[in-house]
Design a protein around this motif. Structure first.
Motif, mmCIF file in Angstrom:
data_model
loop_
_atom_site.group_PDB
_atom_site.id
_atom_site.type_symbol
_atom_site.label_atom_id
_atom_site.label_comp_id
_atom_site.label_asym_id
_atom_site.label_seq_id
_atom_site.Cartn_x
_atom_site.Cartn_y
_atom_site.Cartn_z
ATOM 1 N N ASP A 1 0.822 -1.210 -0.122
ATOM 2 C CA ASP A 1 -0.165 0.061 -0.140
ATOM 3 C C ASP A 1 0.792 1.247 0.042
ATOM 4 O O ASP A 1 0.564 2.168 -0.699
ATOM 5 N N TRP A 2 1.923 1.381 0.669
ATOM 6 C CA TRP A 2 2.801 2.350 0.685
ATOM 7 C C TRP A 2 3.549 2.367 -0.636
ATOM 8 O O TRP A 2 3.783 3.625 -1.081
ATOM 9 N N PRO B 1 6.158 8.310 -4.625
ATOM 10 C CA PRO B 1 6.606 8.229 -6.199
ATOM 11 C C PRO B 1 7.242 7.205 -6.172
ATOM 12 O O PRO B 1 8.129 6.506 -5.413
ATOM 13 N N PRO B 2 7.382 6.570 -7.757
ATOM 14 C CA PRO B 2 8.150 5.178 -7.933
ATOM 15 C C PRO B 2 9.480 5.356 -7.749
ATOM 16 O O PRO B 2 9.884 6.649 -7.888
ATOM 17 N N ALA B 3 10.206 4.625 -7.688
ATOM 18 C CA ALA B 3 11.734 4.596 -8.029
ATOM 19 C C ALA B 3 12.191 5.180 -9.396
ATOM 20 O O ALA B 3 11.533 4.666 -10.232
ATOM 21 N N GLY B 4 13.242 5.972 -9.165
ATOM 22 C CA GLY B 4 13.626 6.307 -10.562
ATOM 23 C C GLY B 4 14.505 5.445 -11.362
ATOM 24 O O GLY B 4 14.770 4.246 -10.655
ATOM 25 N N PRO B 5 14.820 5.631 -12.659
ATOM 26 C CA PRO B 5 15.383 4.533 -13.346
ATOM 27 C C PRO B 5 17.064 4.224 -12.795
ATOM 28 O O PRO B 5 17.208 3.063 -12.603
ATOM 29 N N GLU C 1 9.705 -6.929 -5.224
ATOM 30 C CA GLU C 1 8.492 -6.111 -4.999
ATOM 31 C C GLU C 1 8.613 -5.061 -3.624
ATOM 32 O O GLU C 1 8.994 -5.781 -2.718
ATOM 33 N N GLY C 2 8.439 -3.855 -3.891
ATOM 34 C CA GLY C 2 8.498 -2.914 -2.793
ATOM 35 C C GLY C 2 9.994 -2.379 -2.373
ATOM 36 O O GLY C 2 10.093 -1.577 -1.558
ATOM 37 N N ALA D 1 12.146 11.053 -0.081
ATOM 38 C CA ALA D 1 12.273 12.197 0.414
ATOM 39 C C ALA D 1 11.213 12.043 1.490
ATOM 40 O O ALA D 1 10.000 11.623 1.442
ATOM 41 N N VAL D 2 11.395 12.938 2.642
ATOM 42 C CA VAL D 2 10.305 13.041 3.756
ATOM 43 C C VAL D 2 9.568 14.245 3.570
ATOM 44 O O VAL D 2 9.884 15.163 3.247
#
Ligand code: FES
Length: 107
Positions: free
Chosen positions: A56-57, A62-66, A81-82, A90-91
């Motif tokens: 869920d988190w 935002p997804p991981a960048g390349p 996964e995850g 980022a906080v």
């Protein structure tokens, strides 16, 4: 300020205030969280700051960048996964209540 829970492989947990930390990695380093050496200090050069996010988190952030994706893949051969590098998370206030797991090994 957001609270983030770090869960160790043995199930022990620490709930930490993020304060003014820029990234989740900075929260971990400031509080000497075990098994997260973060050797490069957040320069996206070491992949020793890996954490596992619950589904869920993982979907909420935002997804991981390349580059982050490639760094994990280079280290592990695939991206579980995850799995994320916490120096790249980022906080923000939206992280309040985040629970993440620290893998048994950063290798
Ligand atoms: S601290 Fe080195 S890649 Fe995250």
């Amino acid at each position: 300020m957001p609270q983030i829970t770090f869960v160790q492989p043995d199930g022990s947990q620490r709930v930490l205030e993020a304060g003014d930390a820029a990234t989740v990695m900075h929260v971990a380093i400031r509080h000497d969280v075990a098994l997260l050496p973060a050797e490069c200090g957040g320069q996206l050069a070491c992949a020793t700051c890996m954490v596992d996010l619950p589904a869920d988190w993982a979907a909420r952030l935002p997804p991981a960048g390349p580059d982050e994706h490639d760094m994990i893949e280079d280290r592990l051969g695939s991206v579980p996964e995850g799995r994320r590098l916490c120096c790249q998370i980022a906080v923000t206030a939206a992280l309040d209540g985040l629970v993440l797991r620290i893998p048994p090994s950063q290798d």
